[in-house]
Enzyme design. Structure first.
Site, PDB file in Angstrom:
ATOM      1  N   HIS A  35     -30.834  -2.563  14.876  1.00 22.36           N
ATOM      2  CA  HIS A  35     -32.238  -2.769  14.493  1.00 22.36           C
ATOM      3  C   HIS A  35     -32.969  -1.429  14.420  1.00 22.36           C
ATOM      4  O   HIS A  35     -32.960  -0.660  15.373  1.00 22.36           O
ATOM      5  CB  HIS A  35     -32.881  -3.680  15.545  1.00 22.36           C
ATOM      6  CG  HIS A  35     -34.253  -4.136  15.199  1.00 22.36           C
ATOM      7  ND1 HIS A  35     -34.501  -5.230  14.397  1.00 22.36           N
ATOM      8  CD2 HIS A  35     -35.466  -3.647  15.547  1.00 22.36           C
ATOM      9  CE1 HIS A  35     -35.802  -5.395  14.272  1.00 22.36           C
ATOM     10  NE2 HIS A  35     -36.413  -4.446  14.951  1.00 22.36           N
ATOM     11  N   ASP A  37     -36.562   0.364  13.629  1.00 28.03           N
ATOM     12  CA  ASP A  37     -38.006   0.140  13.481  1.00 28.03           C
ATOM     13  C   ASP A  37     -38.694   1.290  12.750  1.00 28.03           C
ATOM     14  O   ASP A  37     -38.636   2.435  13.188  1.00 28.03           O
ATOM     15  CB  ASP A  37     -38.642  -0.001  14.866  1.00 28.03           C
ATOM     16  CG  ASP A  37     -38.255  -1.301  15.544  1.00 28.03           C
ATOM     17  OD1 ASP A  37     -38.494  -2.362  14.951  1.00 28.03           O
ATOM     18  OD2 ASP A  37     -37.702  -1.246  16.661  1.00 28.03           O
ATOM     19  N   GLY A 144     -45.286  -2.838  17.149  1.00 26.59           N
ATOM     20  CA  GLY A 144     -45.791  -1.472  17.351  1.00 26.59           C
ATOM     21  C   GLY A 144     -45.189  -0.735  18.529  1.00 26.59           C
ATOM     22  O   GLY A 144     -45.018   0.478  18.471  1.00 26.59           O
ATOM     23  N   ASP A 177     -37.824 -10.666  18.213  1.00 27.59           N
ATOM     24  CA  ASP A 177     -38.025  -9.230  18.446  1.00 27.59           C
ATOM     25  C   ASP A 177     -39.170  -9.041  19.432  1.00 27.59           C
ATOM     26  O   ASP A 177     -40.322  -9.281  19.092  1.00 27.59           O
ATOM     27  CB  ASP A 177     -38.330  -8.557  17.095  1.00 27.59           C
ATOM     28  CG  ASP A 177     -38.398  -7.041  17.205  1.00 27.59           C
ATOM     29  OD1 ASP A 177     -38.143  -6.499  18.290  1.00 27.59           O
ATOM     30  OD2 ASP A 177     -38.711  -6.398  16.176  1.00 27.59           O
ATOM     31  N   GLY A 199     -34.512  -4.298  23.029  1.00 28.28           N
ATOM     32  CA  GLY A 199     -35.125  -2.979  23.168  1.00 28.28           C
ATOM     33  C   GLY A 199     -35.004  -2.544  24.604  1.00 28.28           C
ATOM     34  O   GLY A 199     -33.903  -2.366  25.127  1.00 28.28           O
ATOM     35  N   SER A 200     -36.151  -2.434  25.273  1.00 32.93           N
ATOM     36  CA  SER A 200     -36.097  -1.979  26.658  1.00 32.93           C
ATOM     37  C   SER A 200     -35.984  -3.136  27.650  1.00 32.93           C
ATOM     38  O   SER A 200     -35.460  -2.963  28.748  1.00 32.93           O
ATOM     39  CB  SER A 200     -37.338  -1.141  26.971  1.00 32.93           C
ATOM     40  OG  SER A 200     -38.491  -1.863  26.620  1.00 32.93           O
TER      41      SER A 200
HETATM   42  C1  DX5 Z   1     -41.653  -3.407  18.482  1.00 30.84           C
HETATM   43  C2  DX5 Z   1     -40.300  -3.330  17.844  1.00 30.84           C
HETATM   44  C3  DX5 Z   1     -39.173  -3.801  18.676  1.00 30.84           C
HETATM   45  C4  DX5 Z   1     -39.011  -3.123  20.003  1.00 30.84           C
HETATM   46  C5  DX5 Z   1     -38.719  -4.200  21.028  1.00 30.84           C
HETATM   47  O1  DX5 Z   1     -42.641  -3.430  17.514  1.00 30.84           O
HETATM   48  O2  DX5 Z   1     -40.286  -4.078  16.630  1.00 30.84           O
HETATM   49  O3  DX5 Z   1     -37.957  -3.790  17.940  1.00 30.84           O
HETATM   50  O4  DX5 Z   1     -38.001  -2.159  20.024  1.00 30.84           O
HETATM   51  O5  DX5 Z   1     -38.636  -3.627  22.286  1.00 30.84           O
HETATM   52  P1  DX5 Z   1     -38.680  -4.440  23.674  1.00 30.84           P
HETATM   53  O6  DX5 Z   1     -37.379  -5.167  23.813  1.00 30.84           O
HETATM   54  O7  DX5 Z   1     -38.882  -3.392  24.672  1.00 30.84           O
HETATM   55  O8  DX5 Z   1     -39.831  -5.427  23.610  1.00 30.84           O
HETATM   56 ZN    ZN Z   2     -38.439  -4.359  15.416  1.00 32.62          ZN
END
Ligand code: DX5
Ligand code: ZN
Length: 223
Positions: A35, A37, A144, A177, A199-200
């Protein structure tokens, strides 16, 4: 129809110098798509990953990449990414005057085409474009930033999107997401999500050395 569950790691979270290490883990664990961003500082209040990082990444991995465009007028930028057959491209329908045309264009590039729905965006956007969609990504946080908490309507909205997709075409993947902790992801899966952008929140991308541990934990509980 039971769609395969999969994890798609959000590459905005690791440090750039960790990319090569992560790619080895992703390849060993058959990660189907990464993924990516992209943020323009207009559609979302942040600036993130651009075309040069994407093009560099394409040189170090054969894994398809999902470009999540959080930009106004995404049609202006797509040709700057050196995509290959099998990459995925998704955008937010309210960022362009011609979402249908753009989906057609993406498919003509031999890429998978997707729409991304933000928490405040009506899911009715999906209806008119459904015949062009390979996947939908539902934002379960405001787009974001990584590290946010789930918006309250997330689980209900997953259910509504899945129902809508099923009534037209049950093989469209539904990705989530944002804030995909194990606990949240279990509920998201029950609500109908099958792709998990990590993500995190899941800790899977905390550090290349701990990838295995957190990935195994996540998938053994969820899949
Ligand atoms: C946020 C991004 C995500 C982000 C998610 O706007 O689109 O892809 O990396 O991260 P986590 O898992 O930390 O919510
Ligand atoms: Zn994303």
């Amino acid at each position: 129809m039971k769609l395969n569950k999969f994890v798609t790691p959000s590459i905005m979270v690791p440090k750039v110098y960790e990319y090569t290490d992560y790619m080895k883990h992703f390849e060993n664990h058959d990660i189907p798509v990464i993924h990516f961003d992209v943020m323009d500082g207009h559609y979302v209040p942040n600036i993130m990953l651009g075309t040069s990082i994407f093009n560099d990444l394409k040189e170090i991995t054969e894994i398809p990449i999902d470009i999540h465009l959080m930009v106004m007028e995404p049609e202006k930028y797509i040709s700057m990414f050196n995509v290959k057959k099998g990459d995925w491209i998704s955008f937010h329908p309210e960022t362009t005057d011609q979402p249908y045309r753009l989906l057609q264009m993406i498919k003509s590039m031999n890429c998978k085409a997707g729409l991304v729905i933000s928490p405040g965006t009506p899911i009715s956007y999906l209806e008119e474009s459904i015949d062009q969609l390979d996947y939908v990504t539902l934002m379960t946080v405001n787009p974001g930033f990584a590290g946010q908490t789930l918006v309250p309507n997330a689980l209900n909205k997953i259910q509504r999107v899945r129902e809508l997709l099923d009534s037209y075409n049950p093989i469209i993947d539904l990705l989530v997401d944002g804030n995909t902790t194990i606990e949240n992801s279990k509920k998201m899966a029950e609500a109908g999500a099958n792709g998990f952008v990590v993500g995190s929140a899941s800790k899977i991308l905390k550090n290349p050395d701990t990838f295995e541990k957190y990935y195994e934990e996540f998938t053994s509980i969820l899949f």
